[in-house]
Design a protein around this motif. Sequence first.
Motif, PDB file in Angstrom:
ATOM      1  N   TRP A   1       0.890  -1.130  -0.025  1.00  0.00           N
ATOM      2  CA  TRP A   1      -0.220  -0.045  -0.100  1.00  0.00           C
ATOM      3  C   TRP A   1       0.969   1.233  -0.027  1.00  0.00           C
ATOM      4  O   TRP A   1       1.660   1.396   0.703  1.00  0.00           O
TER       5      TRP A   1
ATOM      6  N   ALA B   1      -2.577  -5.687   3.491  1.00  0.00           N
ATOM      7  CA  ALA B   1      -1.140  -5.126   3.245  1.00  0.00           C
ATOM      8  C   ALA B   1      -0.202  -5.313   4.542  1.00  0.00           C
ATOM      9  O   ALA B   1       1.055  -4.867   4.470  1.00  0.00           O
TER      10      ALA B   1
ATOM     11  N   ASP C   1      -7.608   7.397   2.719  1.00  0.00           N
ATOM     12  CA  ASP C   1      -8.040   6.112   2.712  1.00  0.00           C
ATOM     13  C   ASP C   1      -8.820   5.656   4.329  1.00  0.00           C
ATOM     14  O   ASP C   1      -8.439   5.946   5.067  1.00  0.00           O
TER      15      ASP C   1
ATOM     16  N   VAL D   1      -6.451  -2.066   4.174  1.00  0.00           N
ATOM     17  CA  VAL D   1      -6.955  -0.860   3.568  1.00  0.00           C
ATOM     18  C   VAL D   1      -8.271  -1.306   2.719  1.00  0.00           C
ATOM     19  O   VAL D   1      -8.518  -1.927   2.105  1.00  0.00           O
TER      20      VAL D   1
END
Length: 636
Positions: free
Chosen positions: A416, A439, A504, A516
């Motif tokens: 990420w 991630a 995000d 995420v």
Amino acid sequence: MAQSNIEETGIKTLYHPSKEVVKQANIKDYEKVYAESIADPEAFWAKEAKQLKWYKKWSKVLDDSEEPFYKWFVGGKINIIHNAIDRHLLTWRRNKLAIIWEGEPGDVRTMSYHALNREVSKFASVLKSMGVKKGEIVTIYMPQIPELVIAMLACAKIGAAHSVVYGGFSHEALATRIEDAQSRVLVTADGGYRRGKITDLKSIANEAINRSPTIEVCITVKRTGHEVHMENDRDFWYHDLMNLPIASPNCETEVMDSEDLLFILYTSGTTGKPKGLMHTHGGYTLYTSATHKYVFDIKDEDRWWCAADPGWITGHSYLVYGPLINGSTMVMYEGAPNHPYPNRWWQMVEKYGITIMYTSPTAIRGLMRFGDQWPKRHDLSTLRLLGSVGEPINPEAWRWYYEVIGGGKCPIMDTWWQTETGGHMITPLPVTALKPGSATKPFFGIEAIVVNENAEEVKPGEEGKLVIKGPWPGMARSIYGDPDRYVSTYWEDYKDKGWYKAGDSARIDEDGYIWVIGRIDDVIKVSGYRLGTAEVESALVSHPKVAEAAAIAIPHEVKGNSIQVFVILKANVTGSKELEEELREHVGSEIGPIARPDKVTFVESLPKTRSGKIMRRVLKAKAMGTEVGDLSTLEE
Ligand code: WT7
């Protein structure tokens, strides 16, 4: 967009790395090194920076006196090219392959570090003879051919900054970016190959130049050989210039300050105007090489393939700079993954003995659709590590990538990061136990947390906003020509704390694994490409029949998201199937084919707040048939 990865996989499913992977890993104990890096980030980065070549050592690792305009390695003198090329020429790597390139029609070119240096030096001399100066921004608009890399490196070598505009963008998008950068020189090509067709880049470039009075010189690489319009005194063929005495192979690498501009790269944000993020020689050289080395465990024997286009940050950091600084051999491919057949990529892996492959979930899902028989026809046993980037990877695609492509033995580095971060921020290392769709953990020197509306850390498993505590060397330094926007977009929300707002949403599970979820601002990721709803909307409104428009993202099986637009037509215009198609085309030609909406819906009005903001979540809920939620701010 908000797919709940955790429920789908169960947060306890762990994929442990094999003994072989652990045995050869550059870093064996992530937790230990991470703890050290957080205890004293400056000491950690200083130690890493010592592995690079500096003309002059820095006097201060981090200067935060003007936060958020952080400076790294203050007083240091460096050039990324000195690290990516020059220093390799003094070792056996001079004759190591730097680039293995394959065109879509099947033509192949290879270049050693020696040969790459010659090409870069010659083109750097050409640029100099065209009057290109230190600090000037050269715009590059090219297909995926070696000259794109050469042009980028040549700019950096002489201290000019590059602004690469993705070859899939329209003349409109190109002109806006040229204008913002005030570029005097444009480097392009006549065209490139994509799905068996020729893209007519030079014609698009010509249209852009007609609108961009700053361009004085346009250098065109001959790739396809089709007829193009060249203007006297403005247009030059690359190969002509490279055969002139001005193209001297002797060109000094410019000594740069750590904080001197290396490049700007435009990306989408919440307004219609793309922002040119600025990256600098010192911090970026360090950050891309360190992440590439540790995350992908890079070894001299590796054949590294980053399938991204250099027109995006992934291409900048992990096709061009990171790998070259680490002296790797990289593979580069011009065309579509499924041309002429869906085995094209797997054929590449087999043919070149690729050991590490880095691509996007969209590409994986796209190829997965064609079934296992295509990869199964090829020997993919050389692969030892895989990578994913650009959007969350759904567990189904993860498992296919892991089992069918990686043969169940290659850990997947789900990385990420963002154009703004310069390099990986949250990512596994090869020794990390993996959870498909996560991630995993922050990279060294990075602290990532998830907070609620009041900037308080949420409980494990709860969704919130992803925030990075404090600066890191690879971070963008500002937005070109708009420092205020840099502050307001990323730093203002947590001003007193000095945190970076990623834009995000995410969750952190009980094991500290980060999941995420997706963008929470007006940015849409379509096939991993980043677009702004405002860009799509202003493209629509520029059509003579459109009065108002709103764009939203709808989950899509292959692309991750697709764009759906709601359009209010001008009085006396009625909607039709033809007009829908016309508007789709219009957006495609204003921005680029990637921005073309999948669905156009004509409406009488748009839901707005009392202050006049379009409530996109209401449209989305309607489009998806889900709960609308709190409507108290809706106008009526
Ligand atoms: C946005 C940044 C980083 C290079 C390519 C994209 C999304 C990126 C992941 C990932 C979940 C991801 C985020 C981020 N994103 N990588 N591994 N898992 N989401 O760079 O175009 O600047 O886009 O891409 O939403 O904010 P970018």
